[in-house]
Every structure is written in C-alpha cells, then in structure tokens.
Motif scaffolding. Structure first.
Motif, mmCIF file in Angstrom:
data_model
loop_
_atom_site.group_PDB
_atom_site.id
_atom_site.type_symbol
_atom_site.label_atom_id
_atom_site.label_comp_id
_atom_site.label_asym_id
_atom_site.label_seq_id
_atom_site.Cartn_x
_atom_site.Cartn_y
_atom_site.Cartn_z
ATOM 1 N N TYR A 665 0.838 -1.203 0.000
ATOM 2 C CA TYR A 665 0.000 0.000 0.000
ATOM 3 C C TYR A 665 0.874 1.253 0.000
ATOM 4 C CZ TYR A 665 -3.744 3.245 1.247
ATOM 5 O OH TYR A 665 -4.649 4.273 1.237
ATOM 6 N N PRO A 666 0.471 2.321 -0.726
ATOM 7 C CA PRO A 666 1.270 3.556 -0.799
ATOM 8 C C PRO A 666 0.904 4.561 0.292
ATOM 9 C CG PRO A 666 -0.529 3.684 -2.371
ATOM 10 C CD PRO A 666 -0.662 2.339 -1.681
ATOM 11 N N VAL A 667 1.491 4.467 1.456
ATOM 12 C CA VAL A 667 1.186 5.408 2.542
ATOM 13 C C VAL A 667 1.492 6.842 2.112
ATOM 14 C CG1 VAL A 667 1.945 6.187 4.825
ATOM 15 C CG2 VAL A 667 1.374 3.782 4.439
ATOM 16 N N ASP A 668 2.650 7.056 1.531
ATOM 17 C CA ASP A 668 3.061 8.366 1.003
ATOM 18 C C ASP A 668 3.246 8.188 -0.498
ATOM 19 O OD1 ASP A 668 4.242 10.750 0.283
ATOM 20 O OD2 ASP A 668 6.115 10.395 1.357
ATOM 21 N N PRO A 669 2.199 8.425 -1.296
ATOM 22 C CA PRO A 669 2.260 8.089 -2.722
ATOM 23 C C PRO A 669 3.426 8.728 -3.467
ATOM 24 C CG PRO A 669 0.005 8.575 -2.084
ATOM 25 C CD PRO A 669 0.869 8.940 -0.917
ATOM 26 N N VAL A 670 3.796 9.964 -3.096
ATOM 27 C CA VAL A 670 4.843 10.673 -3.818
ATOM 28 C C VAL A 670 6.207 10.010 -3.641
ATOM 29 C CG1 VAL A 670 6.121 12.867 -3.818
ATOM 30 C CG2 VAL A 670 3.631 12.871 -3.859
ATOM 31 N N SER A 671 6.394 9.297 -2.542
ATOM 32 C CA SER A 671 7.695 8.685 -2.259
ATOM 33 C C SER A 671 8.025 7.522 -3.178
ATOM 34 C CB SER A 671 7.732 8.195 -0.806
ATOM 35 O OG SER A 671 6.874 7.060 -0.638
ATOM 36 N N GLY A 672 7.030 6.900 -3.789
ATOM 37 C CA GLY A 672 7.273 5.700 -4.584
ATOM 38 C C GLY A 672 7.557 4.479 -3.740
ATOM 39 N N ILE A 673 7.198 4.546 -2.452
ATOM 40 C CA ILE A 673 7.410 3.430 -1.530
ATOM 41 C C ILE A 673 6.064 2.781 -1.216
ATOM 42 C CG2 ILE A 673 8.129 2.794 0.811
ATOM 43 C CD1 ILE A 673 10.450 3.473 -1.061
ATOM 44 N N TYR A 674 6.032 1.452 -1.284
ATOM 45 C CA TYR A 674 4.834 0.694 -0.929
ATOM 46 C C TYR A 674 5.126 -0.121 0.329
ATOM 47 C CZ TYR A 674 3.436 1.756 -5.735
ATOM 48 O OH TYR A 674 3.121 2.400 -6.907
ATOM 49 N N ILE A 675 4.221 -0.044 1.291
ATOM 50 C CA ILE A 675 4.392 -0.718 2.572
ATOM 51 C C ILE A 675 3.788 -2.117 2.492
ATOM 52 C CG2 ILE A 675 4.002 -0.542 5.046
ATOM 53 C CD1 ILE A 675 5.597 1.795 3.646
ATOM 54 N N LEU A 676 4.539 -3.123 2.894
ATOM 55 C CA LEU A 676 4.050 -4.496 2.834
ATOM 56 C C LEU A 676 2.987 -4.744 3.899
ATOM 57 C CD1 LEU A 676 7.255 -6.661 2.220
ATOM 58 C CD2 LEU A 676 5.623 -5.761 0.545
ATOM 59 N N GLY A 677 1.946 -5.475 3.490
ATOM 60 C CA GLY A 677 0.908 -5.886 4.419
ATOM 61 C C GLY A 677 0.820 -7.395 4.467
ATOM 62 N N SER A 678 -0.382 -7.921 4.177
ATOM 63 C CA SER A 678 -0.599 -9.366 4.203
ATOM 64 C C SER A 678 -1.492 -9.720 3.020
ATOM 65 C CB SER A 678 -1.266 -9.785 5.515
ATOM 66 O OG SER A 678 -1.466 -11.186 5.567
ATOM 67 N N PRO A 679 -0.945 -10.296 1.956
ATOM 68 C CA PRO A 679 -1.723 -10.543 0.736
ATOM 69 C C PRO A 679 -2.927 -11.440 0.997
ATOM 70 C CG PRO A 679 0.613 -10.950 0.362
ATOM 71 C CD PRO A 679 0.432 -10.788 1.831
ATOM 72 N N LEU A 680 -4.017 -11.153 0.316
ATOM 73 C CA LEU A 680 -5.209 -11.985 0.444
ATOM 74 C C LEU A 680 -5.196 -13.152 -0.535
ATOM 75 C CD1 LEU A 680 -8.021 -9.279 0.849
ATOM 76 C CD2 LEU A 680 -6.556 -10.310 2.590
ATOM 77 N N PHE A 681 -4.348 -13.065 -1.548
ATOM 78 C CA PHE A 681 -4.332 -14.092 -2.598
ATOM 79 C C PHE A 681 -3.074 -14.947 -2.529
ATOM 80 C CE2 PHE A 681 -7.133 -10.814 -4.344
ATOM 81 C CZ PHE A 681 -8.236 -11.591 -4.661
ATOM 82 N N ASP A 682 -3.210 -16.173 -3.005
ATOM 83 C CA ASP A 682 -2.047 -17.060 -3.085
ATOM 84 C C ASP A 682 -1.046 -16.543 -4.111
ATOM 85 O OD1 ASP A 682 -3.493 -18.620 -1.327
ATOM 86 O OD2 ASP A 682 -4.286 -19.924 -2.893
ATOM 87 N N LYS A 683 -1.595 -15.907 -5.158
ATOM 88 C CA LYS A 683 -0.733 -15.380 -6.206
ATOM 89 C C LYS A 683 -1.466 -14.238 -6.892
ATOM 90 C CE LYS A 683 1.817 -16.826 -10.377
ATOM 91 N NZ LYS A 683 2.088 -17.974 -11.296
#
Length: 761
Positions: A665-683
């Motif tokens: 998820y992009p907490v700070d969209p301008v940074s280009g950094i995505y924070i890892l969470g917990s995927p709902l899908f196997d793939k």
C-alpha cells in the motif's frame, strides 16, 4: 429466476423470445475471465453510493437506472432498497457523498401516457421491479418491468448510451423523455426538439453541486415512431419543440410481441452537433450486441492487468469488483474532436490529450491515483494535463480541488492535485510542462484561500466555525512536502527548502500533553474542552468529517517525526493499538453518516484513516500491520450489495482494497514506496505496459497463505532474500517476483530493524 407474478404477466411467446436473445447479449467464451468476476451490485446498498448501470472505463456516459432523485443515499440515483424505477438516465456519480447529474432520462411504458414519475407506483410512469429480474455486468445492464411487460437492456460507449427495449404486443407503447428529472439538482432550462420521425435533440441545463452545468444530447430511434409530442409538465405543447423547466417528450409505438425498439443517445457538454458527432463516431449502426461485446472487451482488457489466484470465488468477485470500481472515475469530458466545456463555462479545445472531470482528489490521491499509475499508465499524462489546463482556464490561481461535471465544486480541503502531479513526475510520467506545474502549485498554496494566510504567517490556523483548522494544517503540510520534493527534483533548491520547512507546520498543532493534533485559538492557546473521541462538531471547527483520533496520524511525509513526537516506537504502537482496540465509543457518531466502518476509533468508511493500519511498519512491528489490514479487509468488504462500508468516493475505498489484497500500500504516494501488508491471494500478477515499464509483469506469491496464516515469515525479491517491510515503485515496474512465506505466528524479526523500515523520502 423470476417470481411467480412476473411469470404470469409475461406472455409465453415473449419468454421463449427472451430465452433465445438474452444469451447473445451476455454470452461468454470458454472459462471465466476477470470480467466475469465483477458484481456491480456491490456497494449499491448501505452507504456505498455506486450505480449498477452500463459504462466503459472512465466513460463520459454512465447509463443506469434511477430509483430515486434525491437523498444522501441516492447520490448515484440508485439504491438497492428501492422497489421502483423512475427511468434510465445517462450520467451518474460513483460513490460520492453529494448527488448530481442524472441527465436525459428515458423510460419505456405501455398503456395510458404519463409524463411525470409520481411519488409512488401508479401515480405516474414509475415502474416496479425485482432484483430477481435484474442483471448487471460490466458494460451491460438488464431489468424486466412487469407493469409494462417490457424488458430493458442497456450498454454504452465512452460518450454514448444504447438502449434496447423489448415490448409486448400493444398499440400504446411509449418512450418517455424527462428533462426535468435530475439527481439532487434543479433544471434551469431544458429544450427538446423533434427533428424528424426518428431523431430528437436538445439540452438540459441544471443548477446542482458545483453550479450550472449543461449537457446536450441527440437521440435516434431504430425505426420511425408512429407519433410523438413535446410537453411542459404533463401538458402537451403544440409543435415539435419546447423550452422550459418541465420539458418532457413522448415517442409512441405500435408493437408486435417481442418487437425491439432501440435508442442510441450521444452526450456532449459543447453542443447538439458535438453530441451527434460523438454518437455517430462511437455507435455508427444498430448492432446492440456488438456494442455490448465491445464494452465487455474494454472491461476485460482493463481488469486483466491483474490476475489473481484463490480458491474462494467470493474473494475474487470482491477483488475484481473493487478493481472495476477503481476504473470508473475520473470520467471523460472532452468530445471525440477534443472540445469540452471548462470550469469557466466556455468551450475549449484539447491538443493531443483527453480532458477529464470527476476528480475526487481529496479521496483518490491516497490509493486510487497511485493504483492507476500501475494499471492505467496510458491515462496518467492526460490526468495531469487536465489539471494544468483547469488552472489555466479557471483563472482563479488554483489547481483543481474537486471538479464535477467540468465545474469546480471546491469540495473538501487541501489541494491534492499537487501530490497527484508530483507522483506522476516521480514515476516517470512527464508529457507535460513541469515548470508550469510547479508555478501552478505555488500559486495554489500561496494565494489567500481557506485560511492559507494564517497557515503561512502563523504556522497554524485558528479554530472557528466550520474552519476545519487542524485537518487543513495537516493536509496543507503534506501538499507543501510534495512541492518541496518536486522543486528539488527540478533543481530549485531555494524553493525546496522553503516548502520543506513549511511542511513541518503539522508540529504546531501537536499537543505533547495529550499526544493529539489539536485546535488552537488565535492567540496560540489550545481550544478547550477537548474530547478526542467526539466528532469535533456539526460545524467541523477542527476536524474534517472526523475526530481527533482519525486525523492524529496524518503526517504521511514524516512518519518517523510523528513517532518521535509520540514518544518512540513502543508508545507509537501502543497509540495505534488503542485506536483499534479501545472499547470506548464515538459519542456522537450518528451526527455524520460519513463516519462508518468503525473499529474502535478507526473509521474506514472515511478516507483520513486509510493509511493508518500500515504505520506499524514504520515502528518496526509490521506483524501488527499484517493483522490489522486483514481485519479491515475481511470484515468491511464483502460480496454483497452492502459490501462497501462507506461511500466509495470515486473508487478510493475500492482502491484501498485492491492494494491491500495484493499485499502492499502507498502510505506516502509521492515517495514511490509501498508498505508491505498481508496478501489476500495465493498469487497475484500485475501485467505491466511495455510502453511505460521495463518489465513485463510483477508477481506476488504468498506461500501457505490463509486467514490462519496471515504473518510474513520470510521474503525474497527476484530470488534474493529481503528483510525490509517495503518495496519500491521502481522494483515493481522493473518486473519480477516477490515471494512471501506466510505462517500462523508473527516473525518479529522480519522488518523490525531500523534499516528495514520504510525510508523517509
């Protein structure tokens, strides 16, 4: 499945006819594609405020049934709880908290001619319906109206709507056109002209959200009508043209059982001829099935940018519907020739790009606009060019705040065109003038609007009736941080320093004695009394649609600084835990319907908290993010008509779910950094566009994934182990594979080290 009443009313010959024709309209090829998992009914109940009708991605036309024309829960014109339909109009808002549009309503009827809808069935042309007789798919909508024994089918192109009505045998068939009808707006003037025996045209000018707007139209029938007339209210008018506030029309047909009357309708904000050009360019013939198939293909192409694997079809339907809702807005405003009516109400001409409206920027800068950079990169430059053109022609020294129907509504706070433009630049979308954009940003934040003078001079905004002082300081500070980063990228270090310093104004509303962002009086003293749990007041003196809890973590550009203010990692985490786990209640929750999806003091149905569950990563406890995002996703999103816990807000609520389901998820969209969470899908595989990226696809694999195994045990990126709790935009668009091994208990070593936490950029 039809109910017994409808079976009785529907003649046998028509039932046989429908059984033959219907599969042609919605037939699919072998197996299921992404489009087959979309359920547009999700969010039509409760407070989701979405519509179920026919449209294409980002289309100007949203051809959909209207079951009501007012109320907050009728903002899209449709609510699942209703039992009757007023008719089918050609444009609708998706998920907003304000109603508008609903232009050019058509309704097929049989029997005595009625030109007003009536408050209840039987009073006018309003017709009952059942959800059992309703089908909604991307680009196609169908309903059976038992009172008239008429089957209605709808499809659309970008700028035109296509109706197919299957009538019973009757000498009294009608298609009523109601230009008085609108959703939450009042008609200023409308014109209807019968051009010949199968064509009508006109316009509807209304005064609703954002002020005066006009939509022109041309409608063409598949065969000559047997008679027709125009009216004001329920009284006929001589001749073939009428102008007024109660403009209506009727087109009359004698039909055989199963006879189909088709109507194709083009829209334009420019002129009748613009509407005609749009119509003939996009629907040149009478092939309804072909147009429906083309709409389906557009949706399938758009949705297949993401390919997910899971055993649970409900999960896949919830996901693909969320992705579908994320691709409904912004919407086209420019005609096929590039002309559009701008916020100054004059006609303008684009040069090499499409012009858009329905920019719900306070909502969508958080997740939807970042999502579109990945799944719709071909539109990003057009979005930015739209914003720059808006600034130029509006003439009020501001980038767009919330344009609707081409007009500026001034809705919500901040100026979040700024992060959207800066994000586009940092991600490589630069087909526009960057120096012009920077100048527009500076003008937008340095002119006197919404207490900006106090913000600049004092570093805070004194509280007052309706001022929303704390929320504005926090959001202006984020906008300033975006300007600073943009200026630095353009080599303008003095400007970068100025706005970087001003972006720390959030510190001026932080009260260390309570640990909350609080309102101040003009002399700098704290406003008292203070209740962090209560929604500020009906006037929003300090907070925008929220309480102190829900705005306390809005420092997207400097989360480490916020952690320090709150006393360090452990105290920061404890405050986050308290937000979710408290048993205390929001004492005046009922005062504002936007605050929904409540977990403790967290209210997911409104946007200021959307990033909060991901903040644990910044304090070295990402396993708690993994718990929280699953909790929100699994309890507040469902495959039901009430499956969106609050207003979808032009797709922001849905985009949060799409990112969360993917696992970042992009907490700070301008940074280009995505924070890892917990995927709902196997793939989950993201198909990348080679015109904009180096890689062909980016895949997230979650081994041993299940609700019982929500915790990341280890991770590899392109085969190499990583221990950090984030990934970058550049890593995604380079292509590759992120493999997460999941387990039932937290691995508290993963992502906990300071070096593994999301960086401040």
């Amino acid at each position: 499945m039809k109910n017994k009443t409808n079976e009785t009313l529907l003649p046998c010959t028509l039932r046989i006819f429908f059984s033959i024709v219907f599969p042609l309209a919605v037939a699919t090829c072998c197996g299921k594609s992404a489009v087959d998992y979309v359920n547009p009914m999700i969010g039509t109940d409760g407070h989701g405020h979405v519509y179920p009708g026919a449209t294409v991605p980002f289309g100007m036309v949203q051809l959909s049934p209207d079951t009501r024309d007012n109320t907050w829960d009728g903002s899209s014109g449709y609510h699942y709880s209703d039992g009757s339909i007023l008719g089918f109009s050609h444009n609708h808002l998706t998920g907003t908290g304000c109603p508008d549009l609903g232009n050019v309503l058509l309704m097929p009827t049989v029997g005595d001619l009625k030109l007003t809808p009536g408050a209840h069935f039987g009073d006018g042309y309003r017709a009952r319906f059942s959800h059992q007789d309703e089908i909604s798919r991307p680009g196609y909508y169908e309903v059976y109206l038992p009172d008239y024994q008429v089957k209605v089918e709808l499809t659309a192109t970008a700028r035109a709507g296509f109706h197919r009505y299957t009538f019973p045998a009757t000498a009294a068939g009608h298609v009523v056109v109601d230009l008085q009808h609108g959703i939450g707006n009042k008609v200023i003037e409308a014109q209807l002209t019968i051009e010949n025996d199968h064509v009508a045209s006109g316009y509807r000018r209304s005064d609703g959200w954002g002020g005066s707007k006009v939509y022109y139209f041309v409608m063409e029938f598949s065969r000559p009508f047997d008679s027709a007339g125009v009216a004001q209210g329920d009284k006929g008018v001589e001749g073939k043209q009428t102008i007024g506030k109660e403009t209506k029309g009727h087109f009359d047909f004698k039909t055989k059982a199963g006879e189909q009357i088709l109507v194709r309708v083009g829209l334009s904000t420019v002129s009748v001829e613009g509407a005609r050009k749009n119509l003939h360019s996009e629907i040149p013939n009478w092939d309804f099935n072909g147009v429906a198939a083309a709409a389906r293909k557009q949706w399938d192409t758009a949705l297949n940018t993401l390919n997910v694997e899971a055993k649970d079809n409900n999960l896949k339907e919830t996901f693909y519907t969320a992705l579908y809702h994320s691709l409904l807005a912004p919407t086209l405003l420019s005609d096929v020739d590039g002309q559009f009516r701008g916020p100054d109400e004059n006609v303008h001409q684009t040069k090499g790009y499409d012009y858009y409206t329905e920019l719900s920027l306070w909502d969508t800068f958080r997740a939807e606009n970042p999502l579109l950079t990945l799944v719709q990169p071909g539109r990003i430059n057009d979005f930015v060019n739209t914003m720059l053109e808006h600034f130029k022609i509006f003439g009020q020294n501001t980038l767009p705040v919330w344009p609707e129907g081409g007009k500026e509504t001034w809705c919500m706070i901040g100026n979040h065109a700024i992060p959207v433009i800066v994000e586009a630049y940092t991600k490589g979308f630069r087909d526009w003038n960057a120096n012009e954009a920077l100048n527009d940003m500076i003008a937008s934040t340095d002119k006197n609007r919404e207490q900006l003078d106090s913000y600049r001079e004092k570093g805070f905004i004194p509280t007052g009736k309706g001022v929303q002082s704390v929320s504005k300081v926090l959001e202006y500070a984020y906008d300033d941080s975006c300007i600073a980063r943009f200026a630095k990228a353009l080599g303008k270090d003095d400007l970068a320093e100025k706005y970087s310093k001003r972006s720390q104004n959030w510190e001026n509303v932080f009260d260390p004695s309570t640990g909350f962002m609080r309102g101040k009086n003009a002399d700098g003293s704290w406003v008292t009394p203070f209740d962090a749990n209560a929604i500020n007041s009906i006037n929003f003196n300090e907070y925008t649609e929220a309480n102190a809890w829900q705005y306390n973590f809005f420092v997207l550009h400097n989360v480490p600084g916020l952690i320090a203010k709150l006393g360090g990692d452990e105290k920061f985490v404890a405050r986050l835990d308290e937000m979710f786990d408290t048993k205390e209640k929001i004492p005046n929750l009922a005062m504002i319907p936007d605050v929904t999806g409540v977990i403790g003091m967290y209210a997911h149905g409104n946007e200021p908290v959307h990033h909060v569950a991901y903040l644990y990563n910044y304090a070295g406890q990402p396993w708690k993010t993994q718990t929280r995002v699953r909790q929100v996703a699994n309890t507040l999103y469902t495959n039901t008509p009430g499956g969106i816990c609050g207003n979808d807000d032009c797709g922001q609520m849905s985009a949060w779910y799409v990112f969360t389901a993917l696992g970042f998820y992009p907490v700070d969209p301008v940074s280009g950094i995505y924070i890892l969470g917990s995927p709902l899908f196997d793939k989950a595989a993201l198909r990348l566009d080679p015109k904009f990226t180096k890689g062909r696809s980016f895949t997230v694999v979650a081994k041993n994934n299940s609700d019982k195994n929500p915790y990341i045990q280890s991770a590899t990126l392109n085969g190499k182990p990583i221990t950090r709790s984030w990934i970058s935009h550049d890593e995604i668009i380079a292509g590759g594979k992120l493999v997460l091994t999941m387990g039932p208990t937290p691995n508290k070593a993963f992502g906990s080290a300071p070096a593994d936490r999301p960086p401040k950029i």
